[in-house]
Design a protein around this motif. Structure first.
Motif: not given
Length: 173
Positions: A11-15, A100, A102, A104, A153-154, A156, A159
């Protein structure tokens, strides 16, 4: 269901990092470690003040204890402020504003990537995962503080649970 049938995906999220992120993460870290210091300082003052008052019955003992309590409180506030400032600068260096970020999470560990950094902590090195309102702190064996402080926030709840499953506090064997 067998282990072969269970399959996890990365799972990968970025902001994009904002200016206030480093301060939020640093404050969360300081809040997690402060209560023990305050309890210890209060115990010392109570033991010193009421102990000497009980031994000699002099009210000046209580006044002296109040003075030392004030000195300890000022010291703790100063230490917290300086620690927060230092940690804020470190986090700003790792997560530059406007870049940015990220994160993972995989079965092999957790990876944080920005234009300035690419940090990976292997699952075998994970020791403990703790959460705060704005952050998730990843601790590894042998370090006193966290190896990574990640924005909440990256990650949940799934995770965080996955990382906790990879990082048992006490390892056997």
């Amino acid at each position: 269901m067998t282990d072969a049938a269970v399959q996890h995906t990365d799972t990968s999220k970025s902001m994009v990092v904002d200016h206030a992120l480093s301060r939020r993460l640093a404050r969360d870290h300081q809040r997690k470690k402060q209560p023990a210091l305050w309890i210890g300082g209060a115990a010392i003052v109570l033991l010193f003040g009421f102990g000497t008052f009980a031994l000699n019955g002099n009210v000046r003992s209580l006044i002296l204890a109040a003075f030392w309590g004030l000195v300890i409180a000022i010291g703790f506030v100063a230490i917290r402020h300086l620690g927060t400032q230092k940690l804020t600068r470190v986090i700003e260096g790792l997560y530059p504003s406007g870049e940015r970020l990220t994160v993972t999470v995989s079965d092999t560990g957790v990876t944080v990537t920005t234009s300035a950094t690419n940090l990976t902590v292997a699952a075998s090195a994970l020791w403990r995962i703790s959460t705060a309102p704005h952050s998730v702190m990843v601790r590894i064996h042998g370090l006193i503080g966290p190896a990574m402080i990640l924005p909440r926030e990256l990650l949940d709840d799934a995770d965080v649970a996955r990382l906790r499953a990879l990082a048992p506090r006490i390892r056997r064997g």
